[in-house]
Design a protein around this motif. Sequence first.
Motif, short mmCIF file in Angstrom:
data_model
loop_
_atom_site.label_atom_id
_atom_site.label_comp_id
_atom_site.label_asym_id
_atom_site.label_seq_id
_atom_site.Cartn_x
_atom_site.Cartn_y
_atom_site.Cartn_z
N TYR A 180 0.72 -1.19 0.00
CA TYR A 180 0.16 0.21 0.00
C TYR A 180 0.92 1.29 -0.02
O TYR A 180 0.05 2.31 -0.27
CB TYR A 180 -0.91 -0.02 1.14
CG TYR A 180 -1.88 -1.28 1.23
CD1 TYR A 180 -2.92 -1.29 0.42
CD2 TYR A 180 -1.58 -2.18 2.17
CE1 TYR A 180 -3.93 -2.51 0.41
CE2 TYR A 180 -2.63 -3.30 2.30
CZ TYR A 180 -3.58 -3.22 1.50
OH TYR A 180 -4.46 -4.51 1.61
N ARG A 181 1.87 1.17 0.69
CA ARG A 181 2.75 2.54 0.54
C ARG A 181 2.27 3.46 1.44
O ARG A 181 2.43 4.91 1.11
CB ARG A 181 3.38 3.01 -0.88
CG ARG A 181 4.10 2.03 -1.70
CD ARG A 181 5.33 1.43 -1.34
NE ARG A 181 5.91 0.61 -1.90
CZ ARG A 181 6.83 -0.31 -1.67
NH1 ARG A 181 7.58 -0.26 -0.48
NH2 ARG A 181 7.45 -1.16 -2.57
N ASN A 182 1.68 3.03 2.48
CA ASN A 182 0.98 4.05 3.35
C ASN A 182 1.71 4.16 4.61
O ASN A 182 1.41 3.26 5.45
CB ASN A 182 -0.50 3.53 3.41
CG ASN A 182 -1.31 4.60 4.25
OD1 ASN A 182 -1.03 5.30 5.01
ND2 ASN A 182 -2.80 4.63 3.84
N VAL A 183 2.61 5.11 4.87
CA VAL A 183 3.29 5.31 5.92
C VAL A 183 2.26 5.27 7.30
O VAL A 183 2.68 4.97 8.43
CB VAL A 183 4.32 6.25 5.84
CG1 VAL A 183 3.70 7.78 5.94
CG2 VAL A 183 5.30 6.17 6.90
N TRP A 184 1.25 5.96 7.23
CA TRP A 184 0.42 6.28 8.10
C TRP A 184 -0.33 4.98 8.65
O TRP A 184 -0.45 4.77 10.08
CB TRP A 184 -0.89 6.99 7.80
CG TRP A 184 -0.54 8.25 7.40
CD1 TRP A 184 -0.45 8.75 5.91
CD2 TRP A 184 0.16 9.33 8.01
NE1 TRP A 184 0.07 10.23 5.78
CE2 TRP A 184 0.43 10.72 7.27
CE3 TRP A 184 0.45 9.86 9.43
CZ2 TRP A 184 1.09 11.66 7.50
CZ3 TRP A 184 1.14 10.62 9.70
CH2 TRP A 184 1.40 11.85 8.80
N ALA A 185 -0.30 3.97 7.86
CA ALA A 185 -0.85 2.51 8.38
C ALA A 185 0.15 2.04 9.00
O ALA A 185 0.01 1.31 10.29
CB ALA A 185 -1.28 1.64 7.09
N LEU A 186 1.55 2.08 8.56
CA LEU A 186 2.76 1.68 9.63
C LEU A 186 2.75 2.16 11.02
O LEU A 186 2.76 1.35 11.88
CB LEU A 186 3.93 1.70 8.92
CG LEU A 186 4.17 1.25 7.43
CD1 LEU A 186 5.52 1.75 6.93
CD2 LEU A 186 3.85 -0.26 7.26
N ILE A 187 2.66 3.46 10.87
CA ILE A 187 2.80 4.46 12.20
C ILE A 187 1.55 3.83 13.38
O ILE A 187 1.57 3.58 14.30
CB ILE A 187 2.74 5.55 11.97
CG1 ILE A 187 4.04 6.11 11.38
CG2 ILE A 187 2.45 6.22 13.25
CD1 ILE A 187 3.90 7.46 10.87
N VAL A 188 0.06 3.43 12.71
CA VAL A 188 -1.13 3.15 13.39
C VAL A 188 -0.71 1.93 13.90
O VAL A 188 -0.90 1.54 15.16
CB VAL A 188 -2.13 3.14 12.60
CG1 VAL A 188 -3.33 2.51 13.27
CG2 VAL A 188 -2.63 4.54 12.18
N VAL A 189 -0.05 0.84 13.14
CA VAL A 189 0.11 -0.53 13.64
C VAL A 189 1.19 -0.44 14.84
O VAL A 189 0.93 -1.18 15.75
CB VAL A 189 0.42 -1.35 12.43
CG1 VAL A 189 0.82 -2.73 12.97
CG2 VAL A 189 -0.89 -1.56 11.57
N HIS A 190 2.19 0.09 14.42
CA HIS A 190 3.43 0.14 15.28
C HIS A 190 2.97 0.88 16.79
O HIS A 190 3.25 0.59 17.69
CB HIS A 190 4.62 0.59 15.00
CG HIS A 190 5.93 0.29 15.32
ND1 HIS A 190 6.86 0.16 14.58
CD2 HIS A 190 6.15 -0.02 16.73
CE1 HIS A 190 8.04 -0.43 15.42
NE2 HIS A 190 7.40 -0.31 16.80
N GLY A 191 2.27 1.80 16.45
CA GLY A 191 1.57 2.61 17.80
C GLY A 191 0.77 1.60 18.50
O GLY A 191 0.75 1.74 19.67
N ALA A 192 -0.16 0.73 17.84
CA ALA A 192 -1.02 0.04 18.45
C ALA A 192 -0.39 -1.14 19.37
O ALA A 192 -0.66 -1.28 20.54
CB ALA A 192 -1.94 -0.63 17.41
N VAL A 193 0.82 -1.59 18.72
CA VAL A 193 1.64 -2.74 19.68
C VAL A 193 2.05 -2.26 20.47
O VAL A 193 2.37 -3.01 21.55
CB VAL A 193 2.40 -3.27 18.53
CG1 VAL A 193 3.77 -2.63 18.56
CG2 VAL A 193 2.83 -4.88 18.66
#
Length: 285
Positions: free
Chosen positions: A261-274
Amino acid sequence: MRSRMVFGVGLLIFGTALAALLVSGRTEIRTSADAESPPTALVTVLLPIVVAMVLIRLVPPRLPALPPLTQPDRPALVRQGWALTVIAVVFALLVLVVDLGDWYGLVKVALLLGGSWLALRIWRAPSTGAAAQRAAMPRWAYWLGPVPAILAWGYLLYYSPLAGDRDMSGYEQYDTGILVAAMVITFLTASVAEEIFYRVLLQTRLEALLGRWPAIMATALLFTAMHLSRIGDGPHWEVLATITVWNGGFGLFVGYLWARYRNVWALIVVHGAVNSLALIPVLLH
């Protein structure tokens, strides 16, 4: 040949770590260095990652891939790829041999992001093609495509019957303000800084050079190496296997999320969630 070797070695490392835990009867692993954090069932760690990666592949079934790298662009990207890989290795070795204490987050940001900025200025290279891949992607897929995988992963790992009743009472001894401050600092130094370095900068360049899955595998292993000093006591083989399965598995998940997806916001959300989802009930208590 090089790409197949990287992928094969990575697959062997992950397979060996998982087999070691299963053969030894380790059905639970520690997913945090915090003494207050309870252990997590191995199936609770693995199933959310598998389900999420299947959803990433299927939603939607077809998405643009990274454009092929032209031969004149390769030498510059090779230099960048090696420079970023060296930074990842140096940081992993540094935290393994030096107790950085309260300086850990600051040193991480300075080395990973500051070092990357310097390396990319010294060894300039053309675009990796990620911007073109993102531009060719349907807008709805960019924003909504990651959602099913993220929701499924978060639910299965933290809130489903599979997750069980986690005892987070050890965190209740801390003042709410301290917990919130720690979560914010962790969000900036881990969720943001690590995803920008490992996925956006490093993995993208390795993808252009090695292909999607060898790059995801290599980046996940380097991400794993960064955590070797972070999780608890116990036999060295068990700590190593635990970190490989937990942090490495997470690296494969977010690496595939980024590649599709090349969506950096998705990465940040997931890493923030963990780093925070398990603590939300404590904050609301």
